[in-house]
Design an enzyme around this catalytic site. Structure first.
Site, PDB file in Angstrom:
ATOM      1  N   GLY A  57      63.701  35.113  17.612  1.00 14.20           N
ATOM      2  CA  GLY A  57      65.074  34.650  17.507  1.00 14.20           C
ATOM      3  C   GLY A  57      65.549  34.721  16.071  1.00 14.20           C
ATOM      4  O   GLY A  57      64.737  34.760  15.161  1.00 14.20           O
ATOM      5  N   CYS A  84      56.943  35.786  17.321  1.00 15.57           N
ATOM      6  CA  CYS A  84      57.792  35.574  16.142  1.00 15.57           C
ATOM      7  C   CYS A  84      58.328  34.137  16.104  1.00 15.57           C
ATOM      8  O   CYS A  84      57.559  33.199  15.919  1.00 15.57           O
ATOM      9  CB  CYS A  84      58.903  36.631  16.129  1.00 15.57           C
ATOM     10  SG  CYS A  84      59.724  36.780  14.549  1.00 15.57           S
ATOM     11  N   TYR A  85      59.609  33.933  16.330  1.00 12.51           N
ATOM     12  CA  TYR A  85      60.161  32.566  16.353  1.00 12.51           C
ATOM     13  C   TYR A  85      59.370  31.700  17.347  1.00 12.51           C
ATOM     14  O   TYR A  85      59.102  30.529  17.093  1.00 12.51           O
ATOM     15  CB  TYR A  85      61.633  32.606  16.744  1.00 12.51           C
ATOM     16  CG  TYR A  85      62.341  31.269  16.649  1.00 12.51           C
ATOM     17  CD1 TYR A  85      62.876  30.837  15.453  1.00 12.51           C
ATOM     18  CD2 TYR A  85      62.468  30.444  17.769  1.00 12.51           C
ATOM     19  CE1 TYR A  85      63.514  29.600  15.354  1.00 12.51           C
ATOM     20  CE2 TYR A  85      63.102  29.214  17.686  1.00 12.51           C
ATOM     21  CZ  TYR A  85      63.628  28.798  16.479  1.00 12.51           C
ATOM     22  OH  TYR A  85      64.261  27.575  16.393  1.00 12.51           O
ATOM     23  N   HIS A 172      55.999  42.036  16.763  1.00  9.58           N
ATOM     24  CA  HIS A 172      56.671  42.245  18.052  1.00  9.58           C
ATOM     25  C   HIS A 172      55.902  43.227  18.943  1.00  9.58           C
ATOM     26  O   HIS A 172      56.068  44.437  18.789  1.00  9.58           O
ATOM     27  CB  HIS A 172      58.099  42.760  17.814  1.00  9.58           C
ATOM     28  CG  HIS A 172      58.999  41.707  17.267  1.00  9.58           C
ATOM     29  ND1 HIS A 172      59.705  40.841  18.069  1.00  9.58           N
ATOM     30  CD2 HIS A 172      59.267  41.348  15.997  1.00  9.58           C
ATOM     31  CE1 HIS A 172      60.389  40.001  17.322  1.00  9.58           C
ATOM     32  NE2 HIS A 172      60.142  40.290  16.049  1.00  9.58           N
ATOM     33  N   GLU A 174      56.458  43.955  21.927  1.00 11.83           N
ATOM     34  CA  GLU A 174      57.348  44.626  22.881  1.00 11.83           C
ATOM     35  C   GLU A 174      57.983  45.886  22.307  1.00 11.83           C
ATOM     36  O   GLU A 174      58.506  46.713  23.053  1.00 11.83           O
ATOM     37  CB  GLU A 174      58.451  43.648  23.339  1.00 11.83           C
ATOM     38  CG  GLU A 174      59.482  43.247  22.283  1.00 11.83           C
ATOM     39  CD  GLU A 174      59.036  42.089  21.366  1.00 11.83           C
ATOM     40  OE1 GLU A 174      57.821  41.841  21.278  1.00 11.83           O
ATOM     41  OE2 GLU A 174      59.901  41.471  20.720  1.00 11.83           O
ATOM     42  N   SER A 226      81.210  55.839  42.366  1.00  9.77           N
ATOM     43  CA  SER A 226      81.898  56.412  41.199  1.00  9.77           C
ATOM     44  C   SER A 226      81.297  57.727  40.747  1.00  9.77           C
ATOM     45  O   SER A 226      81.872  58.440  39.942  1.00  9.77           O
ATOM     46  CB  SER A 226      81.822  55.424  40.041  1.00  9.77           C
ATOM     47  OG  SER A 226      80.486  55.359  39.566  1.00  9.77           O
ATOM     48  N   GLY A 227      80.109  58.043  41.255  1.00  9.35           N
ATOM     49  CA  GLY A 227      79.412  59.216  40.742  1.00  9.35           C
ATOM     50  C   GLY A 227      78.394  58.803  39.682  1.00  9.35           C
ATOM     51  O   GLY A 227      77.519  59.574  39.312  1.00  9.35           O
ATOM     52  N   GLY A 228      78.499  57.578  39.181  1.00  5.68           N
ATOM     53  CA  GLY A 228      77.548  57.074  38.186  1.00  5.68           C
ATOM     54  C   GLY A 228      76.223  56.685  38.832  1.00  5.68           C
ATOM     55  O   GLY A 228      76.104  56.669  40.058  1.00  5.68           O
ATOM     56  N   VAL A 229      75.248  56.351  37.980  1.00  7.57           N
ATOM     57  CA  VAL A 229      73.897  56.075  38.472  1.00  7.57           C
ATOM     58  C   VAL A 229      73.858  54.835  39.366  1.00  7.57           C
ATOM     59  O   VAL A 229      73.324  54.880  40.477  1.00  7.57           O
ATOM     60  CB  VAL A 229      72.923  55.865  37.282  1.00  7.57           C
ATOM     61  CG1 VAL A 229      71.530  55.529  37.773  1.00  7.57           C
ATOM     62  CG2 VAL A 229      72.896  57.104  36.413  1.00  7.57           C
ATOM     63  N   ASP A 230      74.435  53.729  38.873  1.00 10.80           N
ATOM     64  CA  ASP A 230      74.264  52.470  39.603  1.00 10.80           C
ATOM     65  C   ASP A 230      74.853  52.525  41.008  1.00 10.80           C
ATOM     66  O   ASP A 230      74.183  52.163  41.982  1.00 10.80           O
ATOM     67  CB  ASP A 230      74.875  51.298  38.821  1.00 10.80           C
ATOM     68  CG  ASP A 230      74.218  51.135  37.453  1.00 10.80           C
ATOM     69  OD1 ASP A 230      73.114  51.671  37.271  1.00 10.80           O
ATOM     70  OD2 ASP A 230      74.814  50.499  36.582  1.00 10.80           O
ATOM     71  N   SER A 231      76.094  53.007  41.129  1.00 14.71           N
ATOM     72  CA  SER A 231      76.685  53.005  42.469  1.00 14.71           C
ATOM     73  C   SER A 231      75.993  54.028  43.374  1.00 14.71           C
ATOM     74  O   SER A 231      75.872  53.811  44.581  1.00 14.71           O
ATOM     75  CB  SER A 231      78.200  53.233  42.418  1.00 14.71           C
ATOM     76  OG  SER A 231      78.529  54.528  41.994  1.00 14.71           O
ATOM     77  N   SER A 232      75.487  55.124  42.797  1.00 16.75           N
ATOM     78  CA  SER A 232      74.773  56.100  43.628  1.00 16.75           C
ATOM     79  C   SER A 232      73.462  55.513  44.160  1.00 16.75           C
ATOM     80  O   SER A 232      73.090  55.735  45.312  1.00 16.75           O
ATOM     81  CB  SER A 232      74.451  57.369  42.832  1.00 16.75           C
ATOM     82  OG  SER A 232      75.631  57.917  42.316  1.00 16.75           O
ATOM     83  N   LYS A 372      68.011  48.827  34.111  1.00 18.95           N
ATOM     84  CA  LYS A 372      68.477  50.203  34.293  1.00 18.95           C
ATOM     85  C   LYS A 372      67.312  51.178  34.538  1.00 18.95           C
ATOM     86  O   LYS A 372      67.389  52.054  35.388  1.00 18.95           O
ATOM     87  CB  LYS A 372      69.253  50.637  33.038  1.00 18.95           C
ATOM     88  CG  LYS A 372      70.024  51.922  33.202  1.00 18.95           C
ATOM     89  CD  LYS A 372      71.368  51.641  33.800  1.00 18.95           C
ATOM     90  CE  LYS A 372      72.188  52.882  34.005  1.00 18.95           C
ATOM     91  NZ  LYS A 372      73.544  52.556  34.467  1.00 18.95           N
TER      92      LYS A 372
END
Ligand code: XMP
Length: 516
Positions: A57, A84-85, A172, A174, A226-232, A372
């Site tokens: 943080g 870290c924090y 870190h 990650e 929409s043609g985008g990734v999420d809605s497809s 994502k």
């Protein structure tokens, strides 16, 4: 099977890397969620984690109103890892001292492991290359802990509680630059917490399909494609679960990528046999946008028109009970954070529109627990083409944000073709995946050129390509000159309406990625 049965809780102390910790845990096939550091004790108990990770943080533990440690974390008797924090907080809680410092340590460091620790048990190494990003550090370690590792400037780079499964790392794990970060997190999650690897793509699909079936029953679901990734991916997942009970509405705005409208229909309707209604609204959009050159007004017109068209379609279809949306987990965390004001989250962009809320439909958001990268993996597994699923981001208002000033059909046509040439050549030269986002921009100014014996007085196309991890900052991509030369020649030769091509050499900040 309950694939969320084995799970980790990540408490967010405001680090820019908190979501990255969560993605890493998921990549280890273990479910996790992010809660704000001051989440309700009852919620933490109810979640029932098998282990807890405290994020880094930006604050100092000494500051007034600095985020604190909720004792429930220790009372749950599950392993805890402070990053870290998070490590500084644990140390302070047990009576150690944290030293404030103006000077930040940022970047690579070499960690020397001096004591055996469960956390590094399987590494068989005494030196680690890690990523540091901190101001404060632990000055004197609490008696309850033993020091495990140090760097040349940080005496306590890692520590472990003498009796309990409580660990701290100042670096870190990650972050990609920490070479053994995945192994360290894996050791914590799998071996120390004992989490099972249940969170796998196939299992995710299977359980999501089951829960969609149980929720929707025999009812019908409407989705704006929409043609985008999420809605497809939502469409592919819903289709697998409920087949023809899914009805998609795809609004072709005329502001999509080159031939994208036809491609969406080919993939979704023809190949996957999904119910898709295509609305050819190109003319409506160009008419609505005529004469408007203000970017915010353009966005608003596009958003409102979408809602009007979608609503009209929805009303024509009777018997619909559900509205599906492609919300993903980062949207959920962001809206939760902004409503409570708890975490330091910067929204990456302002999206247009949203969907009508007066349709009186029940909302279904099948991707709302996925990141994502998980959505993309699901998409490929559900049969969507990897080139489509791994495409660069494309703004909601489409080409409108890449046509400076007034939007006209003629401009959109020139732009889509120029953009297509650029993208095609990036793919041909194996450069597409090396850039994070690349596109053409249409400049409505005319400049002179000579083609053959004739002078040509036509428009300018700007090429934009950037490299970035988070889209908050970006460096312009240093594409080879020969490559830019080839793209420029192709665009000018193949598109009459272009007489000049320029390459954008601005980074973000101070420039943004898009031009408007
Ligand atoms: P900027 O231009 O702000 O872009 O550096 C950062 C990322 O956001 C995308 N972007 C948008 N996406 N609607 C969107 O859906 C918009 O109005 C919009 N403006 C920018 C941009 O493509 C980049 O990935």
């Amino acid at each position: 099977m309950d694939i969320k049965q084995s799970k980790i809780l990540i408490l967010d102390y405001g680090s820019q890397y908190t979501q990255l910790i969560a993605r890493r845990v998921r990549e280890l096939d273990v479910y996790c969620e992010i809660y704000a550091w001051d989440a309700d004790t009852a919620d933490i108990e109810a979640y029932g984690p098998q282990g807890i990770i405290l994020s880094g943080g930006p604050e100092s533990v000494h500051m007034e109103n600095a985020p604190t440690l909720n004792e429930i974390i220790l009372k749950l008797n599950v392993p805890v890892l402070g990053v870290c924090y998070g490590m500084q907080l644990l140390n302070q809680y047990y009576g150690g001292l944290v030293e404030g410092s103006e000077a930040k340590e940022f970047g690579y460091a070499e960690v020397n492991i001096t004591e055996t620790s469960d956390l590094f048990a399987r590494l068989n190494k005494t030196k680690l290359d890690v990523w540091m990003s901190h101001g404060d550090k632990v000055k004197s370690l609490a008696d309850a802990f033993k020091a495990v590792a140090h760097t040349s400037s940080t005496p306590f780079a890692a520590c472990q509680h003498k009796e309990l499964p409580i660990y701290g790392v100042q670096f870190h794990p990650e972050v990609e630059h920490t070479t053994d970060g995945r192994e360290i997190l894996g050791q914590f999650v799998h071996h120390i917490c004992g989490c099972e690897k249940l969170w796998k793509t196939d299992n995710i699909i299977e359980t999501h399909v089951e829960s969609i079936k149980a929720l929707v029953g025999k009812e019908k679901v409407l989705l704006g494609l929409s043609g985008g990734v999420d809605s497809s991916v939502v469409a592919a997942l819903l289709h697998k679960a409920i087949g023809k009970q899914l009805i998609c509405v795809f609004v072709d705005t005329g502001l999509l990528r080159f031939e994208e409208g036809d491609q969406v229909m080919q993939t979704m309707a023809d190949k996957m046999d999904i119910n898709v209604i295509r609305v050819n609204a190109q003319e409506m959009y160009f008419n609505a946008l005529a004469g408007e050159s203000d970017p915010e007004r353009k966005r608003k017109i596009i958003g409102e028109l979408f809602i009007r068209i979608f609503e009209k379609q929805a009303k024509e279809l009777d018997d619909i009970q559900w509205l599906a949306q492609g919300t993903i987990y980062p949207d959920v965390i962001e809206s939760a954070a902004s409503s409570t004001g708890k975490a330091h989250v910067i929204k990456s962009h302002h999206n247009v529109g949203g969907l009508p809320d007066d349709l009186a439909l029940k909302l279904i958001e099948p991707l709302k627990d996925l990141f994502k990268d998980e959505v993309r993996k699901l998409g490929v597994n559900l049969g969507l083409a990897p080139e489509m699923v791994y495409r660069h981001p494309f703004p909601g208002p489409g080409l409108s944000v890449r046509i400076l000033g007034e939007v006209k059909a003629e401009y959109a046509d020139v732009l889509a073709r120029a953009d297509h040439i650029f993208i095609e050549e990036l793919r041909n030269h194996d450069l597409y995946d090396k850039t994070s986002q690349a596109f053409a921009v249409f400049l409505p100014v005319k400049s002179v050129g000579v083609v053959g014996d004739a002078r040509r007085y036509e428009y300018v196309i700007a090429l934009r390509a950037v490299e970035t991890i988070d889209f908050m900052t970006a460096r312009w991509a240093h594409l080879p000159y020969e490559f830019i030369d080839l793209v420029s020649r192709r665009i000018i030769n193949e598109i009459d309406k272009v007489s000049r091509v320029v390459y954008d050499v601005s980074s973000k900040p101070p420039a943004t990625i898009e031009w408007e």
